[in-house]
Design a protein around this motif. Structure first.
Motif, PDB file in Angstrom:
ATOM      1  N   ALA A   1      -8.264  -0.598 -17.163  1.00  0.00           N
ATOM      2  CA  ALA A   1      -7.780   0.534 -16.356  1.00  0.00           C
ATOM      3  C   ALA A   1      -7.901   0.232 -14.866  1.00  0.00           C
ATOM      4  CB  ALA A   1      -8.555   1.799 -16.710  1.00  0.00           C
ATOM      5  N   ILE A   2      -9.020  -0.333 -14.460  1.00  0.00           N
ATOM      6  CA  ILE A   2      -9.213  -0.664 -13.042  1.00  0.00           C
ATOM      7  C   ILE A   2      -8.248  -1.761 -12.615  1.00  0.00           C
ATOM      8  CG2 ILE A   2     -10.844  -1.685 -11.397  1.00  0.00           C
ATOM      9  CD1 ILE A   2     -13.042  -0.082 -12.851  1.00  0.00           C
ATOM     10  N   ALA A   3      -8.039  -2.761 -13.461  1.00  0.00           N
ATOM     11  CA  ALA A   3      -7.088  -3.836 -13.133  1.00  0.00           C
ATOM     12  C   ALA A   3      -5.682  -3.274 -12.954  1.00  0.00           C
ATOM     13  CB  ALA A   3      -7.104  -4.898 -14.228  1.00  0.00           C
ATOM     14  N   LEU A   4      -5.277  -2.357 -13.843  1.00  0.00           N
ATOM     15  CA  LEU A   4      -3.943  -1.760 -13.725  1.00  0.00           C
ATOM     16  C   LEU A   4      -3.836  -0.896 -12.470  1.00  0.00           C
ATOM     17  CD1 LEU A   4      -3.295  -0.805 -17.451  1.00  0.00           C
ATOM     18  CD2 LEU A   4      -2.179  -2.621 -16.139  1.00  0.00           C
ATOM     19  N   LEU A   5      -4.888  -0.151 -12.164  1.00  0.00           N
ATOM     20  CA  LEU A   5      -4.879   0.703 -10.974  1.00  0.00           C
ATOM     21  C   LEU A   5      -4.792  -0.145  -9.708  1.00  0.00           C
ATOM     22  CD1 LEU A   5      -5.185   3.550  -9.768  1.00  0.00           C
ATOM     23  CD2 LEU A   5      -7.639   3.118  -9.716  1.00  0.00           C
ATOM     24  N   ILE A   6      -5.598  -1.182  -9.656  1.00  0.00           N
ATOM     25  CA  ILE A   6      -5.578  -2.043  -8.469  1.00  0.00           C
ATOM     26  C   ILE A   6      -4.256  -2.810  -8.390  1.00  0.00           C
ATOM     27  CG2 ILE A   6      -6.609  -4.093  -7.413  1.00  0.00           C
ATOM     28  CD1 ILE A   6      -9.313  -3.057  -8.448  1.00  0.00           C
ATOM     29  N   GLY A   7      -3.832  -3.399  -9.508  1.00  0.00           N
ATOM     30  CA  GLY A   7      -2.601  -4.194  -9.512  1.00  0.00           C
ATOM     31  C   GLY A   7      -1.379  -3.389  -9.103  1.00  0.00           C
ATOM     32  N   GLY A   8      -1.184  -2.245  -9.715  1.00  0.00           N
ATOM     33  CA  GLY A   8      -0.021  -1.423  -9.377  1.00  0.00           C
ATOM     34  C   GLY A   8      -0.207  -0.649  -8.094  1.00  0.00           C
ATOM     35  N   GLY A   9      -1.409  -0.133  -7.880  1.00  0.00           N
ATOM     36  CA  GLY A   9      -1.668   0.712  -6.714  1.00  0.00           C
ATOM     37  C   GLY A   9      -1.588  -0.025  -5.398  1.00  0.00           C
ATOM     38  N   VAL A  10      -2.180  -1.194  -5.347  1.00  0.00           N
ATOM     39  CA  VAL A  10      -2.171  -1.953  -4.094  1.00  0.00           C
ATOM     40  C   VAL A  10      -0.756  -2.400  -3.753  1.00  0.00           C
ATOM     41  CG1 VAL A  10      -2.954  -4.101  -3.008  1.00  0.00           C
ATOM     42  CG2 VAL A  10      -4.573  -2.657  -4.235  1.00  0.00           C
ATOM     43  N   TRP A  11      -0.027  -2.903  -4.743  1.00  0.00           N
ATOM     44  CA  TRP A  11       1.358  -3.306  -4.485  1.00  0.00           C
ATOM     45  C   TRP A  11       2.177  -2.111  -4.009  1.00  0.00           C
ATOM     46  CZ3 TRP A  11       4.468  -7.777  -6.199  1.00  0.00           C
ATOM     47  CH2 TRP A  11       3.678  -8.909  -6.440  1.00  0.00           C
ATOM     48  N   PHE A  12       1.975  -0.945  -4.628  1.00  0.00           N
ATOM     49  CA  PHE A  12       2.712   0.251  -4.210  1.00  0.00           C
ATOM     50  C   PHE A  12       2.389   0.608  -2.766  1.00  0.00           C
ATOM     51  CE2 PHE A  12       2.641   4.792  -3.361  1.00  0.00           C
ATOM     52  CZ  PHE A  12       3.966   5.130  -3.575  1.00  0.00           C
ATOM     53  N   VAL A  13       1.110   0.694  -2.437  1.00  0.00           N
ATOM     54  CA  VAL A  13       0.707   1.145  -1.100  1.00  0.00           C
ATOM     55  C   VAL A  13       1.191   0.186  -0.021  1.00  0.00           C
ATOM     56  CG1 VAL A  13      -1.294   1.558   0.393  1.00  0.00           C
ATOM     57  CG2 VAL A  13      -1.254   2.498  -1.916  1.00  0.00           C
ATOM     58  N   VAL A  14       1.032  -1.106  -0.249  1.00  0.00           N
ATOM     59  CA  VAL A  14       1.453  -2.081   0.766  1.00  0.00           C
ATOM     60  C   VAL A  14       2.967  -2.048   0.953  1.00  0.00           C
ATOM     61  CG1 VAL A  14       1.579  -4.544   1.306  1.00  0.00           C
ATOM     62  CG2 VAL A  14      -0.562  -3.559   0.461  1.00  0.00           C
ATOM     63  N   ALA A  15       3.718  -2.040  -0.148  1.00  0.00           N
ATOM     64  CA  ALA A  15       5.184  -2.012  -0.045  1.00  0.00           C
ATOM     65  C   ALA A  15       5.655  -0.715   0.607  1.00  0.00           C
ATOM     66  CB  ALA A  15       5.817  -2.177  -1.426  1.00  0.00           C
ATOM     67  N   TRP A  16       5.034   0.405   0.238  1.00  0.00           N
ATOM     68  CA  TRP A  16       5.393   1.694   0.832  1.00  0.00           C
ATOM     69  C   TRP A  16       5.119   1.694   2.333  1.00  0.00           C
ATOM     70  CZ3 TRP A  16       1.936   5.014   3.216  1.00  0.00           C
ATOM     71  CH2 TRP A  16       2.478   6.219   3.650  1.00  0.00           C
ATOM     72  N   ALA A  17       3.959   1.157   2.740  1.00  0.00           N
ATOM     73  CA  ALA A  17       3.603   1.145   4.156  1.00  0.00           C
ATOM     74  C   ALA A  17       4.572   0.285   4.969  1.00  0.00           C
ATOM     75  CB  ALA A  17       2.171   0.640   4.327  1.00  0.00           C
ATOM     76  N   VAL A  18       4.908  -0.881   4.466  1.00  0.00           N
ATOM     77  CA  VAL A  18       5.836  -1.760   5.181  1.00  0.00           C
ATOM     78  C   VAL A  18       7.220  -1.118   5.266  1.00  0.00           C
ATOM     79  CG1 VAL A  18       7.022  -3.986   5.091  1.00  0.00           C
ATOM     80  CG2 VAL A  18       4.567  -3.856   4.628  1.00  0.00           C
ATOM     81  N   ALA A  19       7.686  -0.541   4.164  1.00  0.00           N
ATOM     82  CA  ALA A  19       9.005   0.102   4.165  1.00  0.00           C
ATOM     83  C   ALA A  19       9.016   1.325   5.084  1.00  0.00           C
ATOM     84  CB  ALA A  19       9.393   0.499   2.744  1.00  0.00           C
ATOM     85  N   SER A  20       7.938   2.088   5.102  1.00  0.00           N
ATOM     86  CA  SER A  20       7.863   3.258   5.996  1.00  0.00           C
ATOM     87  C   SER A  20       7.917   2.830   7.451  1.00  0.00           C
ATOM     88  CB  SER A  20       6.576   4.046   5.744  1.00  0.00           C
ATOM     89  OG  SER A  20       6.608   4.652   4.492  1.00  0.00           O
ATOM     90  N   ALA A  21       7.198   1.758   7.785  1.00  0.00           N
ATOM     91  CA  ALA A  21       7.218   1.261   9.161  1.00  0.00           C
ATOM     92  C   ALA A  21       8.619   0.785   9.539  1.00  0.00           C
ATOM     93  CB  ALA A  21       6.210   0.132   9.326  1.00  0.00           C
ATOM     94  N   ALA A  22       9.280   0.093   8.621  1.00  0.00           N
ATOM     95  CA  ALA A  22      10.635  -0.385   8.909  1.00  0.00           C
ATOM     96  C   ALA A  22      11.604   0.771   9.102  1.00  0.00           C
ATOM     97  CB  ALA A  22      11.114  -1.289   7.775  1.00  0.00           C
ATOM     98  N   VAL A  23      11.491   1.805   8.286  1.00  0.00           N
ATOM     99  CA  VAL A  23      12.366   2.980   8.423  1.00  0.00           C
ATOM    100  C   VAL A  23      12.098   3.682   9.745  1.00  0.00           C
ATOM    101  CG1 VAL A  23      12.819   5.282   7.488  1.00  0.00           C
ATOM    102  CG2 VAL A  23      12.735   3.318   5.956  1.00  0.00           C
ATOM    103  N   ASP A  24      10.822   3.800  10.136  1.00  0.00           N
ATOM    104  CA  ASP A  24      10.491   4.432  11.420  1.00  0.00           C
ATOM    105  C   ASP A  24      11.050   3.644  12.594  1.00  0.00           C
ATOM    106  OD1 ASP A  24       9.196   6.483  10.138  1.00  0.00           O
ATOM    107  OD2 ASP A  24       7.171   5.669  10.477  1.00  0.00           O
ATOM    108  N   VAL A  25      10.939   2.321  12.542  1.00  0.00           N
ATOM    109  CA  VAL A  25      11.468   1.485  13.622  1.00  0.00           C
ATOM    110  C   VAL A  25      12.978   1.635  13.707  1.00  0.00           C
ATOM    111  CG1 VAL A  25      11.850  -0.910  14.336  1.00  0.00           C
ATOM    112  CG2 VAL A  25       9.580  -0.163  13.632  1.00  0.00           C
ATOM    113  N   GLU A  26      13.655   1.602  12.572  1.00  0.00           N
ATOM    114  CA  GLU A  26      15.113   1.765  12.573  1.00  0.00           C
ATOM    115  C   GLU A  26      15.517   3.134  13.124  1.00  0.00           C
ATOM    116  OE1 GLU A  26      17.614  -0.351  11.929  1.00  0.00           O
ATOM    117  OE2 GLU A  26      16.101  -1.920  11.752  1.00  0.00           O
ATOM    118  N   ARG A  27      14.741   4.144  12.778  1.00  0.00           N
ATOM    119  CA  ARG A  27      15.047   5.493  13.261  1.00  0.00           C
ATOM    120  C   ARG A  27      14.853   5.568  14.781  1.00  0.00           C
ATOM    121  NH1 ARG A  27      11.807   8.846   9.924  1.00  0.00           N
ATOM    122  NH2 ARG A  27      13.397   8.465   8.372  1.00  0.00           N
TER     123      ARG A  27
END
Length: 69
Positions: free
Chosen positions: A39-65
């Motif tokens: 359970a912890i491996a799945l949470l870390i594996g999926g959660g970290v990838w989600f958070v990092v990708a979301w943060a980078v995409a959010s920053a890119a959208v803000d810069v474009e805006r």
């Protein structure tokens, strides 16, 4: 109806990729087969990838805006 933003969609895509890679690692024996460890491996594996990708995409959208303004 709830509408997903582009950064959330990107985060979900990478989060699913992280989950898939974590499952492959579990099947290959890289994690102990205790339920809590899995359970912890799945949470870390999926959660970290989600958070990092979301943060980078959010920053890119803000810069474009800001460039568009």
């Amino acid at each position: 109806m709830f509408r997903l933003t582009l950064p959330v969609k990107i985060g979900l895509g990478f989060g699913l990729a992280g989950l898939l890679l974590t499952i492959v690692g579990i099947v290959r024996g890289q994690a102990p087969l205790a339920p809590l460890n899995i359970a912890i491996a799945l949470l870390i594996g999926g959660g970290v990838w989600f958070v990092v990708a979301w943060a980078v995409a959010s920053a890119a959208v803000d810069v474009e805006r800001e460039i568009g303004d």
